[in-house]
Design a protein around this motif. Structure first.
Motif: not given
Length: 97
Positions: A15, A17, A69-70, A78, A81
């Protein structure tokens, strides 16, 4: 006791970011959350101001982590992603690189 046909599928997500994700505690929040979820892998800052992470674990848990993660931590912004799925390596533990 589960038989092996019922064990969860293990996947690996790589991933990237982007946004305001360095200097806001993003890596350490990632370690805490991934560890709580029982995932293995790592997270690190990249020179281009993105954060890179690898998560290995059950598909449903990895997908939950990608959603996380978002959204966090609160100081982060963010923007994107990007996720690629790779062959799991059987990593142990979760660390900041």
């Amino acid at each position: 006791m589960q038989d092996s046909a019922q064990l969860p599928e293990i996947i690996r997500a790589h991933v990237l970011i982007s946004g305001r994700v360095q200097g806001v505690g993003y890596r350490y929040a990632t370690v805490d959350t991934a560890s709580q979820l029982g995932l293995t892998g790592w997270v690190r800052n990249l020179p281009d101001s993105r954060v890179e992470a690898v998560f290995e674990g059950a598909r449903v848990v990895v997908e939950e982590m990608i959603r996380w993660c978002h959204s966090v931590p609160p100081a982060a912004i963010v923007q994107e992603v990007v996720t690629e799925y790779e062959e799991p390596e059987g990593l142990r533990g979760f660390e900041v690189k």
